[in-house]
Scaffold this motif. Structure first.
Motif, PDB file in Angstrom:
ATOM      1  N   ARG A 174       0.708  -1.198  -0.209  1.00 42.08           N
ATOM      2  CA  ARG A 174       0.300  -0.157   0.391  1.00 42.08           C
ATOM      3  C   ARG A 174       0.798   1.023   0.185  1.00 42.08           C
ATOM      4  NH1 ARG A 174      -2.494  -3.796  -0.231  1.00 42.08           N
ATOM      5  NH2 ARG A 174      -4.673  -3.626   0.777  1.00 42.08           N
ATOM      6  N   THR A 175       0.206   2.819  -0.433  1.00 37.83           N
ATOM      7  CA  THR A 175       1.116   3.670  -0.929  1.00 37.83           C
ATOM      8  C   THR A 175       0.026   4.386   0.487  1.00 37.83           C
ATOM      9  OG1 THR A 175      -0.485   4.281  -2.223  1.00 37.83           O
ATOM     10  CG2 THR A 175       2.163   3.635  -2.907  1.00 37.83           C
ATOM     11  N   VAL A 176       0.998   5.547   1.502  1.00 37.53           N
ATOM     12  CA  VAL A 176       0.588   6.061   2.141  1.00 37.53           C
ATOM     13  C   VAL A 176       0.740   7.818   2.180  1.00 37.53           C
ATOM     14  CG1 VAL A 176       0.722   6.452   4.885  1.00 37.53           C
ATOM     15  CG2 VAL A 176       0.214   4.064   4.699  1.00 37.53           C
ATOM     16  N   PRO A 177      -0.394   8.663   1.707  1.00 36.63           N
ATOM     17  CA  PRO A 177      -1.491   7.934   1.661  1.00 36.63           C
ATOM     18  C   PRO A 177      -1.956   7.246  -0.514  1.00 36.63           C
ATOM     19  CG  PRO A 177      -0.962  10.260   1.123  1.00 36.63           C
ATOM     20  CD  PRO A 177       0.715   9.986   1.314  1.00 36.63           C
ATOM     21  N   ALA A 178      -2.765   6.270  -0.083  1.00 32.51           N
ATOM     22  CA  ALA A 178      -3.573   5.625  -1.127  1.00 32.51           C
ATOM     23  C   ALA A 178      -3.588   7.273  -2.290  1.00 32.51           C
ATOM     24  CB  ALA A 178      -5.128   4.852  -1.159  1.00 32.51           C
ATOM     25  N   GLN A 179      -2.899   6.304  -3.354  1.00 32.48           N
ATOM     26  CA  GLN A 179      -3.547   7.313  -4.864  1.00 32.48           C
ATOM     27  C   GLN A 179      -4.460   6.693  -5.810  1.00 32.48           C
ATOM     28  OE1 GLN A 179       0.346   8.565  -5.261  1.00 32.48           O
ATOM     29  NE2 GLN A 179       0.502   7.798  -6.925  1.00 32.48           N
ATOM     30  N   ASP A 180      -4.789   6.931  -6.722  1.00 32.19           N
ATOM     31  CA  ASP A 180      -5.749   7.034  -8.112  1.00 32.19           C
ATOM     32  C   ASP A 180      -4.816   5.354  -9.011  1.00 32.19           C
ATOM     33  OD1 ASP A 180      -8.246   7.762  -6.413  1.00 32.19           O
ATOM     34  OD2 ASP A 180      -7.748   9.163  -8.324  1.00 32.19           O
ATOM     35  N   VAL A 181      -3.943   6.261  -8.889  1.00 30.71           N
ATOM     36  CA  VAL A 181      -3.240   5.176  -9.652  1.00 30.71           C
ATOM     37  C   VAL A 181      -1.979   5.075  -9.677  1.00 30.71           C
ATOM     38  CG1 VAL A 181      -2.018   5.270 -12.313  1.00 30.71           C
ATOM     39  CG2 VAL A 181      -4.250   6.476 -11.900  1.00 30.71           C
ATOM     40  N   LEU A 182      -1.323   3.201  -9.356  1.00 29.51           N
ATOM     41  CA  LEU A 182      -0.063   2.776  -9.658  1.00 29.51           C
ATOM     42  C   LEU A 182       0.529   2.366 -10.634  1.00 29.51           C
ATOM     43  CD1 LEU A 182       0.032   2.150  -5.991  1.00 29.51           C
ATOM     44  CD2 LEU A 182       0.857   4.052  -6.704  1.00 29.51           C
TER      45      LEU A 182
END
Length: 289
Positions: A174-182
């Motif tokens: 997970r990324t912190v904060p989450a983002q719509d595109v990875l």
């Protein structure tokens, strides 16, 4: 994982970047081994890349090889990646690690560029070690808040979960904060390099006890005496008003490079825009002799 990812196989530029394998080296700082990666020819102007909280130098694997004009190094701050752990962490220590890595590579006054929490580290380098750098730049480090990864993870100071397989662990990245595109090929590369063996399973490399109490940017920016710049991510944490407030705090001003459609982690969703921005900044900033 965040809400959605772009799909598709890894493009040729990504494969070509990863094919340029970095040199892997180590330097000891205050009794702790600090690992780092290096790309490019020795003798070129220097650039030091500083990752965000809970991240590691591998986040730059597909970015650094494209910055051909410089000798680029990316370190694992202590408590991160393959570097050693400490009983306690602080920005001053991490800043000394950045300077020590630059010295080990004989980089004469490099530019230091940090993402999120790494932006705090970069600014501390600029404030406490101004004679060691040509300039400092930050990527989406907000003005009046702590780095988001620290703010959300510092309350979870418990041992990491262990996963039976790499695939399961990567699926939980997970990324912190989450983002719509990875970008999926970037995500998978970064996630797999974030893991270490733990008995019969796999767990995250970063020390869950690494969070400290960094100074706010309102304290650091007015103390800068070296050139500074801000990369503002359109979908990140620094809106245009905040960017203007940050620029007003820096003696001599603060150039702002806008990254269109980028989330807080541009190396994961808009890496080529980030490369373009960094190349442009480096072309305009003077190179020390």
């Amino acid at each position: 994982m965040s809400a959605a990812t772009e799909t598709g196989a890894a493009p040729a530029w990504f494969a070509a970047a990863l094919a340029q394998a970095p040199e892997r080296r180590e330097v000891e700082v205050d009794g702790t081994p600090v690992r780092y990666r290096a790309w490019g020819e020795a003798g070129r102007p220097g650039l030091v890349l500083v990752h965000g909280g809970a991240a590691h130098s591998g986040w730059w694997d597909h970015v650094a090889p494209q910055l051909h004009s410089h000798r680029v190094v990316a370190l694992d701050l202590s408590g991160h990646g393959d570097s050693g752990r400490r009983a306690a962490y602080d920005m001053g220590t991490w800043a000394r690690e950045v300077v020590a890595v630059a010295d080990a590579e004989r980089l004469s006054r490099p530019v230091v560029l940090g993402h999120s929490m790494g932006g705090w580290v970069s600014l501390v380098v600029g404030v406490e070690h101004p004679d060691a750098v040509a300039g400092v730049a930050v990527i989406d480090s907000p003005l009046v808040r702590r780095p988001p990864e620290e703010e959300q993870l510092r309350d979870r100071r418990r041992p990491h979960r262990t996963y039976p397989t790499v695939e399961e662990a990567v699926g939980r990245f997970r990324t912190v904060p989450a983002q719509d595109v990875l970008l999926p090929y970037v995500r998978e590369h970064v996630a797999a390099d974030s893991l270490r063996r733990d008995g019969d399973g796999w767990t995250w490399k970063f020390d869950p006890q690494l969070w400290g109490s960094p100074p706010l940017l309102t304290e650091l920016l007015p103390r800068l005496t070296v050139p500074a710049a801000l990369f503002r991510c359109e979908k990140g944490l620094v809106d245009p008003r905040m960017a203007a407030e940050m620029a007003a705090l820096v003696p001599g001003g603060l150039p702002v490079v806008d990254l269109p459609d980028a989330g807080h982690h541009p190396m994961l969703d808009r890496p080529l825009a980030l490369v373009t921005g960094i190349r442009t900044l480096l072309a305009f900033w003077p190179h020390p002799a």
